[in-house]
Design an enzyme around this catalytic site. Structure first.
Site, short mmCIF file in Angstrom:
data_model
loop_
_atom_site.label_atom_id
_atom_site.label_comp_id
_atom_site.label_asym_id
_atom_site.label_seq_id
_atom_site.Cartn_x
_atom_site.Cartn_y
_atom_site.Cartn_z
N ARG A 96 0.83 -1.21 0.00
CA ARG A 96 0.00 0.00 0.00
C ARG A 96 0.86 1.26 0.00
O ARG A 96 0.49 2.29 -0.55
CB ARG A 96 -0.92 0.00 1.23
CG ARG A 96 -1.93 1.13 1.22
CD ARG A 96 -2.76 1.15 2.50
NE ARG A 96 -1.95 1.49 3.64
CZ ARG A 96 -1.97 0.86 4.82
NH1 ARG A 96 -2.76 -0.17 5.01
NH2 ARG A 96 -1.18 1.23 5.80
N TYR A 120 -12.61 23.41 -10.45
CA TYR A 120 -13.24 22.18 -10.94
C TYR A 120 -14.48 21.84 -10.10
O TYR A 120 -14.40 21.80 -8.86
CB TYR A 120 -12.18 21.07 -10.84
CG TYR A 120 -12.61 19.69 -11.25
CD1 TYR A 120 -12.99 19.41 -12.56
CD2 TYR A 120 -12.60 18.65 -10.33
CE1 TYR A 120 -13.38 18.13 -12.93
CE2 TYR A 120 -12.96 17.36 -10.70
CZ TYR A 120 -13.36 17.11 -12.00
OH TYR A 120 -13.73 15.85 -12.36
N ASP A 124 -4.37 23.43 -8.50
CA ASP A 124 -4.66 22.34 -9.43
C ASP A 124 -4.03 22.74 -10.77
O ASP A 124 -4.41 23.74 -11.38
CB ASP A 124 -6.18 22.18 -9.54
CG ASP A 124 -6.60 20.99 -10.40
OD1 ASP A 124 -5.88 20.65 -11.35
OD2 ASP A 124 -7.69 20.43 -10.13
N LYS A 165 -5.67 12.97 -17.19
CA LYS A 165 -5.77 13.81 -18.37
C LYS A 165 -4.52 13.66 -19.24
O LYS A 165 -4.30 12.61 -19.80
CB LYS A 165 -6.02 15.25 -17.95
CG LYS A 165 -7.21 15.39 -16.96
CD LYS A 165 -8.55 15.07 -17.58
CE LYS A 165 -9.72 14.95 -16.59
NZ LYS A 165 -9.93 16.06 -15.70
#
Ligand SMILES: *Cc1c(COP(=O)(O)O)cnc(C)c1O
Length: 385
Positions: free
Chosen positions: A54, A107, A179, A204
């Site tokens: 993890r 966003y 961002d 993206k």
């Protein structure tokens, strides 16, 4: 540490160690939960490079290190989506009783998180117009913990003056989160211009092939501990296969972005000359309101922009969109294929809403002339049923 090579070279070399893997060029996919310790002493010392799946594997570590270098940061963490990167960053730097200032152009799902989860947990959000520096300054309170920027804005592409906002925030001990998905670390380096935390939706351009969701958060030296702490507590992680795909996307990012940028600008200029179009929202166009700051702070443009159509009946918009051959209609962006979607804008600060429909284009890697012919046919349908 002074780098001896350019970003384009970093994209090719970062996170690769072929002779640690029998000469294979790419760092292989490691799928691991348990990682064994050879002795009790090693288990107690916990000094081996990998402790538990993890936390990291060689595949995820390679991606983290490449991103840290590209962002000029100190540490990067990976999360399963771009949205998880936005929410992790927010959770790492505010607590009950705090106040945060968020760009009104942020966003949509990030805004929703502030209005629901953060509000429920006693954190108050003020939205301010992205480029109104005086409004950001006026919004500061004694308990303001962070400024959250996104430049250019989602859907409307306003370019924010990061160095100026950072200078406003710093004396108050306010952290700057941004961002950076539109530009990627190749075209904009927020940590070099005053930000503390940079967020990327790897989904993206970095992934680039519409087959992956992932996010990253990179911190500077002062912010790294708080970020790593929250990331560890939440148990966020990404799988080896996805990390491999993201690394594979990263290798060709510079070449793809250049082409996305060129095609996007070609389409934007062509659209700007159409009588049906009221305005084009693209910071690399010289008459765009954000152009000067974009030129000063960014190293180039990506291929995502919007344009506003003259007011029209809804069926004219449907005729425009239905029948496009090369532009897909769907969410996300930054893949090799061109996309177009109508933008739904939610604003609460001062904002001049568009009169006609706003459409967002993600310019893909198709031939630009084919895309223009597709739009030309769309305008013909738009005019005559
Ligand atoms: C798409 C996007 C995100 C979220 O990424 P997902 O991987 O879809 O969760 C975050 N920020 C911006 C600016 C985006 O465009």
């Amino acid at each position: 540490m002074k780098k001896s090579h350019k970003d384009e070279t970093t994209l090719v070399t970062a996170g690769r160690e072929p002779f640690a893997h029998f000469g294979a060029v790419n760092t292989p996919v490691f799928r691991a939960s348990t990682i064994l310790f050879p002795t009790h002493a090693a288990l107690k010392a916990r000094t081996q490079p990998f402790i538990y799946g993890r936390r990291a594997t060689p595949t995820t570590r390679a991606l983290e290190e490449a991103l840290t270098e590209l962002e000029s940061g100190t540490r990067t963490v990976l999360v399963p989506s771009g949205l998880a990167a936005c929410t992790l960053a927010l959770l790492s730097f505010c607590k009950a009783g705090d106040h945060i200032v968020v760009s009104d152009g942020v966003y949509g799902p990030t805004r929703h998180f502030c209005d629901t989860i953060l509000r429920r947990w006693g954190i108050e959000t003020t939205y301010v117009a992205p480029c109104d520096t005086a409004a950001w300054r006026k919004a500061i309170r004694a308990n303001t913990a962070l400024f959250y920027l996104e430049s250019p804005s989602s859907l409307t592409f306003e370019v924010q003056d990061l160095p100026l906002l950072a200078a406003e925030a710093r004396p108050h001990g306010i952290k700057i989160l941004i961002d950076n998905t539109w530009a990627t670390p190749l075209l904009f380096k927020p940590l070099e211009l005053g930000a503390d935390i940079v967020i990327e939706a790897i989904t993206k351009y970095i992934g680039g092939h519409s087959d992956l969701t992932m996010g990253s958060v990179t911190a500077n030296k002062d912010a790294a501990d708080a970020l790593l702490d929250m990331h560890g507590h939440l148990g966020l992680t990404v799988g080896g296969d996805d990390a491999y795909l993201a690394l594979r996307g990263l290798r060709t990012l510079a070449t793809r972005l250049k082409r996305h940028a060129e095609t996007g600008l070609t389409l934007a200029r062509w659209l700007g000359a159409r009588p049906e179009v009221t305005r084009v929202l693209h910071p690399a166009l010289p008459d765009d309101p954000g152009h000067e700051i974009w030129r000063r702070d960014f190293r180039g443009t990506s291929g995502l922009f919007a344009f506003e159509l003259k007011p029209c009946p809804p069926d004219a918009l449907s005729r425009f969109l239905d029948g496009l051959q090369h532009f897909g209609m769907g969410y996300s962006w930054g893949g090799f294929e061109s996309l177009i979607v109508p933008a739904q804008i939610a604003r609460t600060a001062a904002y001049h809403a568009p009169q006609g429909p706003l459409l967002r284009i993600s310019a893909g890697l198709e031939e630009a002339g084919d895309l223009i012919a597709d739009l030309e046919a769309a305008f013909a349908r738009f005019a005559a049923p």
